[in-house]
Design an enzyme around this catalytic site. Structure first.
Site, PDB file in Angstrom:
ATOM      1  N   ASP A 124       3.762   6.877  -2.327  1.00  0.00           N
ATOM      2  CA  ASP A 124       2.588   6.202  -1.790  1.00  0.00           C
ATOM      3  C   ASP A 124       1.289   6.547  -2.511  1.00  0.00           C
ATOM      4  O   ASP A 124       0.996   7.719  -2.749  1.00  0.00           O
ATOM      5  CB  ASP A 124       2.454   6.618  -0.313  1.00  0.00           C
TER       6      ASP A 124
ATOM      7  N   GLU B 111       4.043   3.555  -6.143  1.00  0.00           N
ATOM      8  CA  GLU B 111       3.028   2.566  -5.790  1.00  0.00           C
ATOM      9  C   GLU B 111       1.807   2.925  -6.621  1.00  0.00           C
ATOM     10  O   GLU B 111       1.009   3.779  -6.248  1.00  0.00           O
ATOM     11  CB  GLU B 111       2.683   2.613  -4.297  1.00  0.00           C
TER      12      GLU B 111
ATOM     13  N   ASP C 285       9.526   7.348   2.308  1.00  0.00           N
ATOM     14  CA  ASP C 285       8.203   7.153   1.741  1.00  0.00           C
ATOM     15  C   ASP C 285       7.594   8.531   1.519  1.00  0.00           C
ATOM     16  O   ASP C 285       7.600   9.356   2.435  1.00  0.00           O
ATOM     17  CB  ASP C 285       7.355   6.340   2.747  1.00  0.00           C
TER      18      ASP C 285
ATOM     19  N   HIS D 103       4.666  -4.436   3.128  1.00  0.00           N
ATOM     20  CA  HIS D 103       4.017  -4.236   4.434  1.00  0.00           C
ATOM     21  C   HIS D 103       2.497  -4.240   4.368  1.00  0.00           C
ATOM     22  O   HIS D 103       1.844  -4.112   5.402  1.00  0.00           O
ATOM     23  CB  HIS D 103       4.505  -2.910   5.024  1.00  0.00           C
ATOM     24  N   ASP D 104       1.926  -4.319   3.164  1.00  0.00           N
ATOM     25  CA  ASP D 104       0.469  -4.344   3.017  1.00  0.00           C
ATOM     26  C   ASP D 104      -0.040  -5.730   2.650  1.00  0.00           C
ATOM     27  O   ASP D 104      -1.250  -5.923   2.500  1.00  0.00           O
ATOM     28  CB  ASP D 104       0.032  -3.401   1.880  1.00  0.00           C
TER      29      ASP D 104
HETATM   30  O1  TEU Z   1      -1.349   1.705   0.232  1.00  0.00           O
HETATM   31  C1  TEU Z   1      -2.220   2.088  -0.812  1.00  0.00           C
HETATM   32  C2  TEU Z   1      -3.381   1.253  -0.998  1.00  0.00           C
HETATM   33  O2  TEU Z   1      -4.083   1.419  -1.989  1.00  0.00           O
HETATM   34  C3  TEU Z   1      -3.794   0.262   0.070  1.00  0.00           C
HETATM   35  O3  TEU Z   1      -5.176   0.342   0.215  1.00  0.00           O
HETATM   36  C4  TEU Z   1      -3.422  -1.108  -0.307  1.00  0.00           C
HETATM   37  O4  TEU Z   1      -4.000  -1.459  -1.529  1.00  0.00           O
HETATM   38  C5  TEU Z   1      -3.927  -2.066   0.731  1.00  0.00           C
HETATM   39  O5  TEU Z   1      -3.380  -1.699   1.979  1.00  0.00           O
HETATM   40  C6  TEU Z   1      -3.543  -3.487   0.432  1.00  0.00           C
HETATM   41  O6  TEU Z   1      -3.987  -4.328   1.449  1.00  0.00           O
HETATM   42  C7  TEU Z   1      -0.497   2.677   0.735  1.00  0.00           C
HETATM   43  C8  TEU Z   1       0.387   2.125   1.833  1.00  0.00           C
HETATM   44  O7  TEU Z   1       1.222   1.140   1.311  1.00  0.00           O
HETATM   45  C9  TEU Z   1      -0.464   1.644   2.966  1.00  0.00           C
HETATM   46  O8  TEU Z   1       0.292   1.048   3.982  1.00  0.00           O
HETATM   47  C10 TEU Z   1      -1.225   2.834   3.487  1.00  0.00           C
HETATM   48  O9  TEU Z   1      -2.135   2.406   4.460  1.00  0.00           O
HETATM   49  C11 TEU Z   1      -1.975   3.577   2.390  1.00  0.00           C
HETATM   50  O10 TEU Z   1      -1.189   3.797   1.235  1.00  0.00           O
HETATM   51  C12 TEU Z   1      -2.413   4.939   2.873  1.00  0.00           C
HETATM   52  O11 TEU Z   1      -1.306   5.782   2.972  1.00  0.00           O
END
Ligand code: TEU
Ligand code: CA
Length: 560
Positions: free
Chosen positions: A201, A258, A98, A331-332
């Site tokens: 990311d 992303e 990542d 994971h989000d």
């Molecule tokens: O996520 C980017 C992001 O914009 C997040 O706010 C996402 O939209 C949200 O978590 C959805 O519920 C990335 C990573 O995937 C995330 O795990 C990190 O927390 C974030 O960047 C900060 O690095």
């Protein structure tokens, strides 16, 4: 589209902390991943993306990196990482790390030095502003995890620094060429080790609209969603093009962005031939029914029609402009089967149907750990079970909007990032076979029914269906069609039916009866073969004539 080595691949996302714990400390680790490589190979996986394993205080589970050149001891050692890359290569697989470079951790040496001497070299690695007399913030942007993006610079009550995510994630100043050079140097260092590439990311955030200014506030807090600023930020292409030329291109690295908040018409620039990235995720279904207001206003359990309109719309938009990557979850996000299938209809058949629908779309399929066995959202019975920073914030946002504690917990449960972060369910023994110790996050109690070992044994399991999907996509007879063929909707207006063609050397037809009721579908021409059926061994099925009878939640992939 110029053909590339990654186009026909299948990818898998590992959330290392929750995948497999090899030493009983309750935290998944790199050695654990190595021991599961054969499992992944069997699933048809070619590319493995690891969520961050770098040294980190884990304030945002590793998305807050304090040393880009080190592996966090909780995940293992650099030797483990090299061994993973080596063992993956032996199996013709690629490892992605990542790339988290919008921000680093406040415990990174750069930030520590910036605090010691804000006017020195490292002060300019971040966005640091003097506090003015009136105490107004430099701008009213709301951080993604709640509250203003500005916080006091430690040791300097007269100064503040910018963080668009958590306050332990200070944003790096990409306008500073020294920062960019540090990033490229690190990328090359990892690629030299034989890494296949990166998942990038939160990348759209690296370009800020400067000078800092306010945008219309959209909540009672007087702050404004970052999205408003991003709309006005121009020129990200200069950074991304430079990163591509300086760091990725010399290694033919595979990169998946992303990318949220992409402006219209920038698709080709991002993922077309010679674009900044090899591919990026399609988040259209993920974003459906969400607003900047918070999770309390977001839609859960999308209808089949809503899901269909999202995937059809984005497939059309992308067309031949580039190779997208398709997901059901990550994971989000909540578990795909919990988000896209209504509770009363959630079963092996509907889970396989959903898998078959997204897997055969044009694009690179990404499987998130546990998706291949149909893992579901967690049922959170108390707020204390939640660990994720975003959920903690949204719990408050919901209460600020007038919901009581019970209601707020329900809202957060539907979207909590911890839904996808509960430990992988390997078998029916204690802790789902994830660890011998105490897992860092509670295991979903449904592991006794939903686990890998049980599904290995059962020919008609979801896991085996995923293996079949991969096998068809890799079959030399269908590969060209599934990878490069066009995607064209069929009988689009028919409610609860998701049907589409893939047309290339062959003509394939996906039919998915997204409901409990059976239905009859007319075929556009003769069918020469049934390649997949989620309810039946397709080798023993009779070929349909002009019409095909589909049972509830039946899915078919036909060759016409
Ligand atoms: O996520 C980017 C992001 O914009 C997040 O706010 C996402 O939209 C949200 O978590 C959805 O519920 C990335 C990573 O995937 C995330 O795990 C990190 O927390 C974030 O960047 C900060 O690095
Ligand atoms: Ca461990």
């Amino acid at each position: 589209m110029k053909k590339q080595w990654w186009h026909d691949k299948t990818a898998y996302q590992i959330y290392p902390k929750s995948f497999y714990d090899s030493n009983g400390d309750g935290i998944g680790d790199i050695s654990g991943i190595i021991s599961k490589l054969d499992y992944l190979k069997d699933l048809g996986v070619d590319i493995i993306w690891l969520s961050p394993v770098y040294q980190s205080p884990l304030a945002d589970q590793g998305y807050d990196i304090s040393d880009y050149y080190k592996i966090d001891p909780r995940f293992g050692t650099m030797e483990d990482m090299e061994e993973l890359i080596r063992q993956a290569k032996e199996r013709d697989m690629y490892i992605l790390m990542d790339l988290v470079v919008n921000h680093c951790s406040d415990e990174h040496e750069w930030f520590q030095k910036a605090c010691q001497d804000p006017d020195g070299k490292y002060g300019n690695f971040f966005y640091i502003k003097d506090r003015n007399e009136s105490g107004d913030l430099p701008c009213n942007w709301r951080s993604y995890f709640g509250g203003p993006v500005w916080d006091e610079l430690p040791g300097h009550p007269d100064k503040q620094y910018l963080h668009v995510f958590h306050k332990k994630q200070p944003d790096l100043n990409w306008e500073n060429p020294e920062v960019r050079e540090e990033v490229y140097k690190n990328i090359r260092w990892w690629l030299e080790k034989g890494l296949g590439g990166f998942r990038i990311d939160a990348i759209i955030n690296i370009k800020k609209k400067l000078p800092f200014s306010d945008y219309p506030s959209d909540r009672e807090d007087g702050l404004s969603d970052i999205g408003n600023m991003l709309l006005g930020a121009e020129g990200i292409g200069e950074f991304l093009g430079e990163m591509q030329r300086e760091a990725f291109a010399p290694y033919q690295a595979f990169t998946v962005g992303e990318v949220f908040n992409l402006k219209e018409n920038q698709l080709t620039e991002f993922i077309g031939d010679g674009g900044y990235f090899s591919t990026m995720f399609d988040f259209e279904p993920t974003l459906f029914g969400k607003s900047g207001k918070g999770w309390h206003e977001a839609r859960t359990e999308l209808t089949p029609e809503e899901y269909k309109s999202c995937i059809f719309h984005s497939q059309k938009k992308i067309g031949d402009a580039g190779m997208i990557s398709n997901i059901l979850e990550n994971h989000d996000e909540p578990r795909g089967v919990s988000h896209y299938i209504r509770r009363s209809d959630r079963c092996d058949a509907s889970k396989k149907l959903l898998a078959g629908v997204y897997y055969m779309l044009k694009g690179i399929p990404f499987i998130y750990q546990g998706q291949e066995i149909g893992m579901e959202n967690m049922v959170f019975s108390s707020f204390s079970q939640i660990d994720d920073v975003e959920s903690i914030n949204q719990y408050k946002v919901a209460q600020d909007a007038g919901y009581d504690e019970d209601e707020a917990l329900k809202i957060v449960s539907a979207f909590s990032r911890d839904n996808a972060r509960t430990p992988m369910q390997w078998n029916a023994s204690r802790n789902a076979g994830f660890t011998d110790g105490t897992p860092w996050l509670k295991v979903n109690p449904n592991y006794s029914e939903i686990n890998v070992e049980e599904q290995e044994k059962r020919e008609d399991s979801i896991l085996n269906f995923y293996r079949k999907l991969a096998a068809v996509r890799k079959d030399p007879a269908y590969k060209e069609t599934l990878v490069y063929g066009s995607m064209e909707p069929y009988l689009k207006e028919e409610k609860n039916l998701i049907a589409y063609f893939r047309k290339g050397e062959k003509t394939l037809l996906v039919l998915a009866n997204f409901q409990k009721k059976p239905r009859c579908v007319s075929l556009p021409g003769g069918c020469s073969r049934i390649l997949l059926d989620n309810l039946e061994d397709c080798r023993q099925m009779e070929l349909p004539g002009a019409k095909v009878q589909l049972r509830g939640y039946e899915y078919m992939l036909l060759e016409l």
